[in-house]
Design a protein around this motif. Sequence first.
Motif, PDB file in Angstrom:
ATOM      1  N   LEU A 141       0.834  -1.200   0.000  1.00 51.55           N
ATOM      2  CA  LEU A 141       0.000   0.000   0.000  1.00 51.55           C
ATOM      3  C   LEU A 141       0.871   1.253   0.000  1.00 51.55           C
ATOM      4  O   LEU A 141       0.622   2.206  -0.743  1.00 51.55           O
ATOM      5  CB  LEU A 141      -0.922  -0.002   1.210  1.00 51.55           C
ATOM      6  N   ALA A 142       1.897   1.247   0.830  1.00 44.95           N
ATOM      7  CA  ALA A 142       2.790   2.405   0.904  1.00 44.95           C
ATOM      8  C   ALA A 142       3.567   2.596  -0.390  1.00 44.95           C
ATOM      9  O   ALA A 142       3.793   3.734  -0.825  1.00 44.95           O
ATOM     10  CB  ALA A 142       3.757   2.231   2.073  1.00 44.95           C
ATOM     11  N   ALA A 143       3.967   1.487  -1.019  1.00 46.82           N
ATOM     12  CA  ALA A 143       4.757   1.579  -2.252  1.00 46.82           C
ATOM     13  C   ALA A 143       3.999   2.317  -3.350  1.00 46.82           C
ATOM     14  O   ALA A 143       4.604   2.990  -4.194  1.00 46.82           O
ATOM     15  CB  ALA A 143       5.157   0.188  -2.722  1.00 46.82           C
ATOM     16  N   GLY A 144       2.665   2.185  -3.347  1.00 41.99           N
ATOM     17  CA  GLY A 144       1.863   2.851  -4.370  1.00 41.99           C
ATOM     18  C   GLY A 144       1.682   4.334  -4.129  1.00 41.99           C
ATOM     19  O   GLY A 144       1.137   5.039  -4.979  1.00 41.99           O
ATOM     20  N   ARG A 145       2.146   4.830  -2.992  1.00 40.94           N
ATOM     21  CA  ARG A 145       1.924   6.233  -2.650  1.00 40.94           C
ATOM     22  C   ARG A 145       3.166   7.107  -2.819  1.00 40.94           C
ATOM     23  O   ARG A 145       3.100   8.312  -2.621  1.00 40.94           O
ATOM     24  CB  ARG A 145       1.473   6.343  -1.185  1.00 40.94           C
ATOM     25  N   VAL A 146       4.296   6.509  -3.102  1.00 35.05           N
ATOM     26  CA  VAL A 146       5.547   7.271  -3.098  1.00 35.05           C
ATOM     27  C   VAL A 146       6.118   7.401  -4.504  1.00 35.05           C
ATOM     28  O   VAL A 146       5.781   6.639  -5.406  1.00 35.05           O
ATOM     29  CB  VAL A 146       6.592   6.615  -2.162  1.00 35.05           C
ATOM     30  N   ILE A 148       9.151   6.835  -5.562  1.00 43.81           N
ATOM     31  CA  ILE A 148      10.376   6.062  -5.774  1.00 43.81           C
ATOM     32  C   ILE A 148       9.962   4.614  -6.021  1.00 43.81           C
ATOM     33  O   ILE A 148       9.064   4.102  -5.334  1.00 43.81           O
ATOM     34  CB  ILE A 148      11.316   6.173  -4.542  1.00 43.81           C
ATOM     35  N   PRO A 149      10.553   3.931  -6.996  1.00 46.35           N
ATOM     36  CA  PRO A 149      10.185   2.532  -7.250  1.00 46.35           C
ATOM     37  C   PRO A 149      10.507   1.649  -6.045  1.00 46.35           C
ATOM     38  O   PRO A 149      11.605   1.728  -5.484  1.00 46.35           O
ATOM     39  CB  PRO A 149      11.044   2.146  -8.458  1.00 46.35           C
ATOM     40  N   VAL A 150       9.546   0.818  -5.659  1.00 45.64           N
ATOM     41  CA  VAL A 150       9.721  -0.076  -4.515  1.00 45.64           C
ATOM     42  C   VAL A 150       9.388  -1.495  -4.935  1.00 45.64           C
ATOM     43  O   VAL A 150       8.305  -1.767  -5.453  1.00 45.64           O
ATOM     44  CB  VAL A 150       8.819   0.331  -3.335  1.00 45.64           C
ATOM     45  N   GLU A 151      10.328  -2.405  -4.715  1.00 43.13           N
ATOM     46  CA  GLU A 151      10.104  -3.838  -4.916  1.00 43.13           C
ATOM     47  C   GLU A 151       9.767  -4.448  -3.563  1.00 43.13           C
ATOM     48  O   GLU A 151      10.605  -4.474  -2.662  1.00 43.13           O
ATOM     49  CB  GLU A 151      11.361  -4.506  -5.477  1.00 43.13           C
ATOM     50  N   VAL A 152       8.529  -4.910  -3.378  1.00 43.79           N
ATOM     51  CA  VAL A 152       8.124  -5.530  -2.115  1.00 43.79           C
ATOM     52  C   VAL A 152       8.249  -7.041  -2.244  1.00 43.79           C
ATOM     53  O   VAL A 152       7.664  -7.644  -3.144  1.00 43.79           O
ATOM     54  CB  VAL A 152       6.687  -5.130  -1.729  1.00 43.79           C
ATOM     55  N   LEU A 153       9.000  -7.636  -1.339  1.00 44.25           N
ATOM     56  CA  LEU A 153       9.262  -9.074  -1.378  1.00 44.25           C
ATOM     57  C   LEU A 153       8.751  -9.730  -0.103  1.00 44.25           C
ATOM     58  O   LEU A 153       9.178  -9.394   1.007  1.00 44.25           O
ATOM     59  CB  LEU A 153      10.770  -9.317  -1.532  1.00 44.25           C
ATOM     60  N   ASP A 154       7.821 -10.655  -0.247  1.00 49.18           N
ATOM     61  CA  ASP A 154       7.366 -11.504   0.853  1.00 49.18           C
ATOM     62  C   ASP A 154       8.417 -12.601   1.018  1.00 49.18           C
ATOM     63  O   ASP A 154       8.601 -13.440   0.138  1.00 49.18           O
ATOM     64  CB  ASP A 154       6.003 -12.105   0.512  1.00 49.18           C
ATOM     65  N   SER A 155       9.119 -12.591   2.139  1.00 51.01           N
ATOM     66  CA  SER A 155      10.219 -13.544   2.329  1.00 51.01           C
ATOM     67  C   SER A 155       9.739 -14.980   2.472  1.00 51.01           C
ATOM     68  O   SER A 155      10.535 -15.909   2.332  1.00 51.01           O
ATOM     69  CB  SER A 155      11.031 -13.165   3.567  1.00 51.01           C
ATOM     70  N   ARG A 156       8.461 -15.185   2.804  1.00 49.04           N
ATOM     71  CA  ARG A 156       7.883 -16.506   3.046  1.00 49.04           C
ATOM     72  C   ARG A 156       8.558 -17.207   4.229  1.00 49.04           C
ATOM     73  O   ARG A 156       8.523 -18.428   4.351  1.00 49.04           O
ATOM     74  CB  ARG A 156       7.977 -17.403   1.798  1.00 49.04           C
ATOM     75  N   THR A 157       9.156 -16.397   5.120  1.00 44.94           N
ATOM     76  CA  THR A 157       9.813 -16.968   6.276  1.00 44.94           C
ATOM     77  C   THR A 157       9.852 -15.928   7.376  1.00 44.94           C
ATOM     78  O   THR A 157       9.135 -14.927   7.336  1.00 44.94           O
ATOM     79  CB  THR A 157      11.207 -17.508   5.902  1.00 44.94           C
ATOM     80  N   VAL A 158      10.733 -16.123   8.367  1.00 46.99           N
ATOM     81  CA  VAL A 158      10.703 -15.276   9.548  1.00 46.99           C
ATOM     82  C   VAL A 158      12.029 -15.402  10.296  1.00 46.99           C
ATOM     83  O   VAL A 158      12.804 -16.324  10.058  1.00 46.99           O
ATOM     84  CB  VAL A 158       9.508 -15.692  10.443  1.00 46.99           C
ATOM     85  N   GLY A 159      12.280 -14.492  11.242  1.00 51.17           N
ATOM     86  CA  GLY A 159      13.502 -14.551  12.031  1.00 51.17           C
ATOM     87  C   GLY A 159      14.734 -14.323  11.167  1.00 51.17           C
ATOM     88  O   GLY A 159      14.683 -13.654  10.142  1.00 51.17           O
ATOM     89  N   MET A 160      15.869 -14.907  11.599  1.00 50.28           N
ATOM     90  CA  MET A 160      17.095 -14.700  10.838  1.00 50.28           C
ATOM     91  C   MET A 160      17.072 -15.375   9.479  1.00 50.28           C
ATOM     92  O   MET A 160      17.940 -15.102   8.645  1.00 50.28           O
ATOM     93  CB  MET A 160      18.309 -15.166  11.643  1.00 50.28           C
TER      94      MET A 160
END
Length: 354
Positions: A141-146, A148-160
């Motif tokens: 949502l934020a990427a569509g408001r700015v 600057i090009p933003v690549e949003v990546l869902d890591s499909r994981t968590v932690g380190m």
Amino acid sequence: MPDREPPGWPWLRERLVRLRQATRPGAVPEAAPAAVVRTAVVTDSAAALPADWVRAFTADGRLTVVAMPVMVGAEIYGEGEDDLTAAIAVALASGTPVKTSRPSPGQFEQAYLAALKRGFDSVVSIHISGELSGTADSARLAAGRVGIPVEVLDSRTVGMAQGMGVQSAVVAAADGRNAQEVRTFAEERLARTKVYFYVPSLEQLRRGGRIGAAASLWGTMFSIKPLLAVEGGRIVPLERIRSAAKAIARLEEIVAADAASRPPGQARLAVHHFGNPAEAEQLAARLAVLLPESPPAQISALPAVLAAHAGLGVLAVIVGVSSTPPDGGSLAAGTAGGAAGSPGGAGESSGAGE
């Protein structure tokens, strides 16, 4: 105990010093021009990044970590507040409700605009699994408001496991890669990262919607000590074991087999804990004996946003591959070297998002 310096960090630190020197007024160019870092990296506090990384790269905007809110009873905290860890530990022990929430789109918008003001051309934004939290949705949502090009990546994981992907993105950005290349390098590393963990009780995960009520009841009724993993972005049962000692021993076996299946010396480990640092130290020491070719595991407490769901006594081990090129080489060489023969398969996966 303080976070241990992750493998490859000296390489990146030295490279960024050269980059800063090359961009100073009056600097004499090297024979090979230094890469210009044009891509900023944004993540969330679920990445469990070592404190030295956060300190080193947030100062000049190369890295931004957006805090995920944690609610302890009626109080709302942000990751990193001095008394948050103690407050969560007391709350979990006393049965006080502990909940988490996604960051607001406005928090990400501020991070992206800050990168734009600092002169970055693009942003790669890497976040906790969308199966566990709605954080990536807030970022989109934020990427569509700015502007600057933003690549949003869902890591499909968590932690380190997520953190290793973030560190890989910082490495690629330091190598002068564009946003798509930075994202691709991070995705490659994330795909080779696995999360295995032990929890004394499934109750806190059930309360947070990360596992089903039936699974929690089964574990409680039969005094089962579960081993879990992250697959396809979700938390899934791995094995059910009768005692804590046997569960932790089996966790060691699973981790050692995974790490040993990777190219010699390429496996990288991280150990998380909450409320049981001595157990984490002992686990890491035993893994060091089992895996003499791998660098020592980084040991750190779970960030509050994850501890709130895992509960006291958790032990988690992340198995990944090096985020940096071997022998100080280029990113291209590091990518090729890391890809050869790696068994990969991070799929990570679970419960309802915030």
